[in-house]
Design a protein around this motif. Structure first.
Motif, mmCIF file in Angstrom:
data_model
loop_
_atom_site.group_PDB
_atom_site.id
_atom_site.type_symbol
_atom_site.label_atom_id
_atom_site.label_comp_id
_atom_site.label_asym_id
_atom_site.label_seq_id
_atom_site.Cartn_x
_atom_site.Cartn_y
_atom_site.Cartn_z
ATOM 1 N N SER A 49 0.809 -1.261 -0.117
ATOM 2 C CA SER A 49 0.041 0.087 -0.125
ATOM 3 C C SER A 49 0.931 1.229 0.033
ATOM 4 O O SER A 49 1.935 1.296 0.551
ATOM 5 C CB SER A 49 -0.917 -0.041 1.276
ATOM 6 O OG SER A 49 -1.776 -1.041 1.191
ATOM 7 N N ASP A 71 -3.353 -5.431 4.855
ATOM 8 C CA ASP A 71 -4.225 -6.468 4.311
ATOM 9 C C ASP A 71 -5.024 -5.684 3.100
ATOM 10 O O ASP A 71 -5.461 -4.472 2.908
ATOM 11 C CB ASP A 71 -5.405 -6.286 5.391
ATOM 12 C CG ASP A 71 -6.675 -7.403 5.278
ATOM 13 O OD1 ASP A 71 -7.491 -6.851 4.491
ATOM 14 O OD2 ASP A 71 -6.326 -8.355 5.619
ATOM 15 N N SER A 73 -7.848 -6.137 1.489
ATOM 16 C CA SER A 73 -9.184 -5.560 1.678
ATOM 17 C C SER A 73 -9.356 -4.001 2.288
ATOM 18 O O SER A 73 -10.098 -3.293 1.686
ATOM 19 C CB SER A 73 -10.355 -6.531 2.468
ATOM 20 O OG SER A 73 -9.793 -6.390 4.001
ATOM 21 N N VAL A 74 -8.225 -3.856 3.124
ATOM 22 C CA VAL A 74 -8.341 -2.567 3.670
ATOM 23 C C VAL A 74 -7.628 -1.665 2.590
ATOM 24 O O VAL A 74 -8.127 -0.455 2.423
ATOM 25 C CB VAL A 74 -7.693 -2.376 5.128
ATOM 26 C CG1 VAL A 74 -7.400 -1.059 5.498
ATOM 27 C CG2 VAL A 74 -8.319 -3.240 6.242
ATOM 28 N N ASN A 75 -6.682 -1.985 2.069
ATOM 29 C CA ASN A 75 -6.035 -1.149 0.891
ATOM 30 C C ASN A 75 -7.129 -0.837 -0.261
ATOM 31 O O ASN A 75 -7.220 0.369 -0.400
ATOM 32 C CB ASN A 75 -4.740 -2.000 0.361
ATOM 33 C CG ASN A 75 -4.169 -1.234 -0.742
ATOM 34 O OD1 ASN A 75 -4.158 0.043 -0.602
ATOM 35 N ND2 ASN A 75 -3.465 -1.717 -1.638
ATOM 36 N N ARG A 76 -7.629 -1.825 -0.877
ATOM 37 C CA ARG A 76 -8.708 -1.600 -1.783
ATOM 38 C C ARG A 76 -9.836 -0.783 -1.385
ATOM 39 O O ARG A 76 -10.250 -0.132 -2.246
ATOM 40 C CB ARG A 76 -9.091 -3.077 -2.356
ATOM 41 C CG ARG A 76 -7.613 -3.636 -3.026
ATOM 42 C CD ARG A 76 -7.713 -5.069 -3.294
ATOM 43 N NE ARG A 76 -6.243 -5.671 -3.596
ATOM 44 C CZ ARG A 76 -6.267 -7.029 -3.874
ATOM 45 N NH1 ARG A 76 -7.380 -7.613 -3.865
ATOM 46 N NH2 ARG A 76 -4.823 -7.252 -4.016
ATOM 47 N N SER A 77 -10.164 -0.891 -0.350
ATOM 48 C CA SER A 77 -11.564 -0.229 0.167
ATOM 49 C C SER A 77 -11.226 1.082 0.259
ATOM 50 O O SER A 77 -12.221 1.946 0.251
ATOM 51 C CB SER A 77 -12.136 -0.804 1.446
ATOM 52 O OG SER A 77 -11.475 -0.630 2.549
ATOM 53 N N ARG A 78 -10.002 1.569 0.670
ATOM 54 C CA ARG A 78 -9.591 3.058 0.791
ATOM 55 C C ARG A 78 -9.714 3.711 -0.669
ATOM 56 O O ARG A 78 -9.811 4.808 -0.650
ATOM 57 C CB ARG A 78 -8.253 3.210 1.498
ATOM 58 C CG ARG A 78 -7.811 4.408 1.861
ATOM 59 C CD ARG A 78 -6.465 4.457 2.617
ATOM 60 N NE ARG A 78 -5.455 3.694 2.104
ATOM 61 C CZ ARG A 78 -4.914 2.421 2.614
ATOM 62 N NH1 ARG A 78 -5.713 2.345 3.816
ATOM 63 N NH2 ARG A 78 -4.249 1.859 2.352
ATOM 64 N N GLY A 79 -9.063 3.025 -1.492
ATOM 65 C CA GLY A 79 -8.944 3.743 -2.670
ATOM 66 C C GLY A 79 -7.723 4.579 -3.029
ATOM 67 O O GLY A 79 -6.825 4.199 -2.585
ATOM 68 N N ASP A 81 -7.530 7.403 -1.235
ATOM 69 C CA ASP A 81 -7.511 8.196 -0.020
ATOM 70 C C ASP A 81 -6.034 8.206 0.608
ATOM 71 O O ASP A 81 -5.541 6.901 0.455
ATOM 72 C CB ASP A 81 -8.592 7.952 1.168
ATOM 73 C CG ASP A 81 -9.952 8.314 0.619
ATOM 74 O OD1 ASP A 81 -9.970 9.219 -0.446
ATOM 75 O OD2 ASP A 81 -11.059 7.691 0.910
ATOM 76 N N GLU A 87 -5.086 3.693 10.584
ATOM 77 C CA GLU A 87 -5.063 2.628 9.463
ATOM 78 C C GLU A 87 -3.377 2.046 9.384
ATOM 79 O O GLU A 87 -3.220 0.779 9.315
ATOM 80 C CB GLU A 87 -5.405 2.951 8.158
ATOM 81 C CG GLU A 87 -6.820 3.274 7.866
ATOM 82 C CD GLU A 87 -7.020 3.993 6.532
ATOM 83 O OE1 GLU A 87 -8.153 3.573 5.962
ATOM 84 O OE2 GLU A 87 -6.374 4.882 5.973
#
Length: 93
Positions: A49, A71, A73-79, A81, A87
């Protein structure tokens, strides 16, 4: 996977970001950084990330200080930002 395969994977994984094997070892948790196979397995399930997104900060996209394992899923959900301090703390644990 043996040590040489793990090293090859890690070099391939870091190459697009200009990261060396030592950079990847330094970013990983201490519990996996001494074993090449465990280190490779850690990076197989982690995204690399960017604290400051590549899209808005291309001049530091390959700066190791701007990259950390996280993780997916966390990286991809943040887009696109910017990573928050919270985080980053979660990713370090």
């Amino acid at each position: 996977m043996n040590d040489q395969q793990a090293i090859n994977y890690l070099l391939q994984r870091g190459e697009p970001y200009g990261l060396t094997l030592n950079d990847l070892k330094d970013m990983a948790p201490a519990c996996v950084s001494d074993c090449m196979v465990e280190l490779a397995e850690f990076y197989r399930v982690s995204d690399l990330s960017h604290i400051y997104p590549q899209s808005t900060h291309p001049h530091i996209a390959n700066d190791p200080m701007n990259i950390f394992p996280e993780d997916p899923s966390v990286n991809r959900s943040r887009g696109a930002d910017i990573v928050t301090e919270a985080e980053r703390i979660v990713a370090d644990h």
